[in-house]
Design a protein around this motif. Structure first.
Motif, PDB file in Angstrom:
ATOM      1  N   ARG A 189      -0.590   7.288   0.585  1.00 17.88           N
ATOM      2  CA  ARG A 189      -1.896   7.891   0.301  1.00 17.88           C
ATOM      3  C   ARG A 189      -3.017   6.893   0.561  1.00 17.88           C
ATOM      4  N   GLU A 190      -2.838   5.651   0.138  1.00 16.67           N
ATOM      5  CA  GLU A 190      -3.867   4.628   0.361  1.00 16.67           C
ATOM      6  C   GLU A 190      -4.026   4.322   1.847  1.00 16.67           C
ATOM      7  N   LEU A 206       0.846  -1.200   0.000  1.00 18.20           N
ATOM      8  CA  LEU A 206       0.000   0.000   0.000  1.00 18.20           C
ATOM      9  C   LEU A 206       0.872   1.237   0.000  1.00 18.20           C
ATOM     10  N   SER A 207       0.421   2.276  -0.674  1.00 15.98           N
ATOM     11  CA  SER A 207       1.125   3.562  -0.662  1.00 15.98           C
ATOM     12  C   SER A 207       0.704   4.367   0.569  1.00 15.98           C
ATOM     13  N   SER A 236      -9.458  -2.542  -4.287  1.00 21.84           N
ATOM     14  CA  SER A 236      -8.180  -2.704  -4.969  1.00 21.84           C
ATOM     15  C   SER A 236      -7.208  -3.529  -4.140  1.00 21.84           C
ATOM     16  N   LEU A 237      -7.231  -3.350  -2.821  1.00 21.04           N
ATOM     17  CA  LEU A 237      -6.357  -4.132  -1.946  1.00 21.04           C
ATOM     18  C   LEU A 237      -6.702  -5.617  -2.031  1.00 21.04           C
ATOM     19  N   HIS A 280      -5.982   7.053   3.496  1.00 17.19           N
ATOM     20  CA  HIS A 280      -7.385   6.936   3.104  1.00 17.19           C
ATOM     21  C   HIS A 280      -8.090   5.841   3.911  1.00 17.19           C
ATOM     22  N   ILE A 281      -7.477   4.672   4.018  1.00 13.19           N
ATOM     23  CA  ILE A 281      -8.084   3.558   4.762  1.00 13.19           C
ATOM     24  C   ILE A 281      -8.253   3.928   6.237  1.00 13.19           C
ATOM     25  N   VAL A 308     -10.393   1.775  -2.834  1.00 11.16           N
ATOM     26  CA  VAL A 308      -9.077   1.417  -2.312  1.00 11.16           C
ATOM     27  C   VAL A 308      -9.127   0.057  -1.620  1.00 11.16           C
ATOM     28  N   ASP A 348     -15.644   0.857  -1.001  1.00 16.28           N
ATOM     29  CA  ASP A 348     -14.539   1.767  -1.257  1.00 16.28           C
ATOM     30  C   ASP A 348     -13.604   1.168  -2.298  1.00 16.28           C
TER      31      ASP A 348
END
Length: 534
Positions: free
Chosen positions: A339-340, A336-337, A388-389, A343-344, A385, A383
């Motif tokens: 930014r991600e 994960l970045s 995507s995870l 967000h989480i 993100v 969501d």
């Protein structure tokens, strides 16, 4: 107004505080179980201070006592505004923050309420809005327990703790005589008699009779010394008792219960596991195991992982680090970045509730003193993100996410930890593949923060620790290819000493993996994740 009248009013206000506080119910407790949510307390406190300052300016001549209280709080929370995470990274700062909201701020509110001037309205309006979220006395007790836990696990010197020193870092405010007394009393109630004696002796050393009565200190000190002596006697009897005499052992140990309450240990957390857990948290390895680790680590590999040229990984392979060969543990870096992660965490934070454990006998979730954290659950559909995870995890592991559990995000509190446990239900017949519901075949553990000291994930069988690295994830199988549970994967989260710990878990179910995970050629096949690519 005469000094006598002012003093009389103040004592009247103090009495009212006691009465009102006795009947006030604060909806949101458990602040000690999540440092992440305590960030709100810091911001609330800073806003309260800003509002309080306006009131003090206009009423300074009548509110000298309020001003003194505010100045004490201001000194204690200095630098919090510029770096909240660093401020909350120190356990003593966390303890004082919780305590201020159960003591000083309630006193200030009642002093302001008693004033008849209109300038108090803005402060009282904001205060009443936030008061329902204030910590309670149980949070102060939970914070004291956390300090004792950190002292016990990491063998911290109580004198350093009393001065607020943890790994060389100092808090904004040292522990007072009253703080030392309350921690010592909590240690006694928790049957940590050695720690109780140390803290009570520190109270006597400081010798402030005007704050704490010497007789009260001696009373607790005597009780703890007696309890410790009784415990030592009991241990000696157990050592010399005939181990074949089950009756004697049961009388000494008490009858074992078949149901674990929130105050008891998890099923795999016996005394041997408890001591090993603490040693691993301290990186206290014996020489023979260090020699074994060095030998094993020579053959461990790091590589760019494409998982047999998975479309998601061909152009940007994953960074894979092998941590241990058997049980097979690997770490994926940069899952994960930043930014991600931000967000989480922003989605999870408002949803955090005290984490529960699964009672293996009742099948119902329950609170437990051996898991101190708060958690929130997120579904893929809500969501992008999070969705995507899940896709990323499937690509990295080759497993289906169709039956995987929702993403669990957890934030550990003051001294937050999770005692040794399995991620699978050891009471079930896991080899029955026809009924494969509720069988956690694998765990994908993502670290959403670095942790300065503590917070390591330790595995008891291989005797290794995995330190949190922000954005990375540790992956392992909980079940053998035969479907049997792999007890070598018993793991634990060490108490957070300094810093803040956030994680995210994805528990993957056995159902829908029939064509994705190869069965071993033999029933004794090892629990390999995959054969390492050359």
């Amino acid at each position: 107004m005469s000094n006598f009248s002012q003093e009389k009013q103040l004592w009247t206000m103090f009495y009212l505080i006691i009465v009102v506080t006795s009947f006030t119910s604060i909806c949101q407790g458990e602040w000690f179980s999540s440092v992440g949510q305590m960030e709100d307390l810091v911001h609330d406190e800073l806003k309260l201070l800003a509002s309080l300052d306006k009131y003090i300016i206009s009423e300074r001549d009548k509110l000298s006592r309020v001003e003194r209280l505010a100045e004490n709080i201001r000194k204690a929370s200095v630098h919090a505004d510029s770096d909240v995470e660093t401020y909350l990274g120190h356990p003593i700062n966390q303890y004082h923050l919780v305590k201020r909201f159960t003591k000083q701020w309630l006193l200030i509110n009642d002093l302001v309420e008693d004033d008849s001037f209109s300038t108090k309205k803005d402060f009282l309006k904001y205060f009443s809005k936030k008061r329902k979220r204030f910590p309670k006395e149980e949070d102060v007790t939970g914070s004291a327990k956390a300090i004792i836990r950190l002292q016990n696990t990491y063998r911290l010197d109580f004198r350093d703790l009393a001065d607020g020193i943890v790994k060389g870092a100092r808090p904004n405010q040292n522990l007072s005589v009253v703080d030392c007394f309350e921690i010592g009393r909590t240690a006694g109630l928790e049957k940590k008699d050695g720690h109780c004696i140390s803290w009570m002796n520190e109270v006597l050393r400081r010798g402030d009779e005007q704050v704490i009565s010497g007789l009260e200190v001696f009373d607790h000190l005597k009780r703890c010394k007696v309890e410790k002596q009784l415990m030592n006697t009991r241990v000696n009897i157990l050592k010399t008792a005939d181990h074949k005499d089950n009756t004697t052992k049961h009388q000494l140990n008490g009858d074992k219960k078949t149901n674990y309450s929130e105050d008891e240990k998890p099923p795999v957390f016996d005394d041997k596991a408890k001591q090993l857990f603490k040693r691993l948290c301290r990186n206290d390895y014996n020489p023979s195991h260090l020699k074994k680790m060095k030998k094993v680590q020579k053959d461990l590999k790091c590589m760019y992982w494409t998982n047999n040229n998975h479309p998601f990984l061909v152009l940007q392979p994953a960074k894979l680090e092998e941590l241990w060969p058997s049980p097979h543990l690997v770490r994926f870096h940069d899952v994960l970045s930043d930014r991600e992660i931000t967000h989480i965490k922003s989605i999870a934070k408002p949803r955090l509730h005290r984490s529960q454990v699964h009672n293996v006998f009742t099948g119902v979730g329950q609170l437990a003193n051996y898991r101190i954290s708060k958690s929130a659950w997120m579904e893929d559909w809500e969501d992008t993100v999070v969705e995507s995870l899940s896709e990323r995890i499937s690509a990295l592991t080759g497993l289906s996410m169709a039956t995987a559990e929702d993403l669990q995000v957890a934030n550990y509190g003051i001294g937050g930890y999770y005692a040794p446990h399995c991620d699978f239900d050891e009471t079930k017949d896991l080899t029955n593949m026809i009924d494969s519901d509720d069988k956690r075949i694998a765990t994908f553990l993502v670290y959403l923060s670095d942790v300065k000291h503590g917070g390591t994930t330790v595995f008891l069988e291989p005797k290794i620790g995995v330190r949190p690295i922000k954005g990375s994830a540790v992956f392992w199988y909980n079940l053998y290819p035969s479907g049997e549970g792999d007890l070598r994967t018993v793991h634990a989260a060490c108490p957070v000493l300094t810093g803040v710990k956030w994680i995210a878990n994805k528990w993957i179910q056995a159902k829908d993996q029939e064509l994705r995970r190869k069965c071993g050629k033999e029933i004794t096949a090892d629990n390999r994740i995959f054969e390492m690519q050359p």
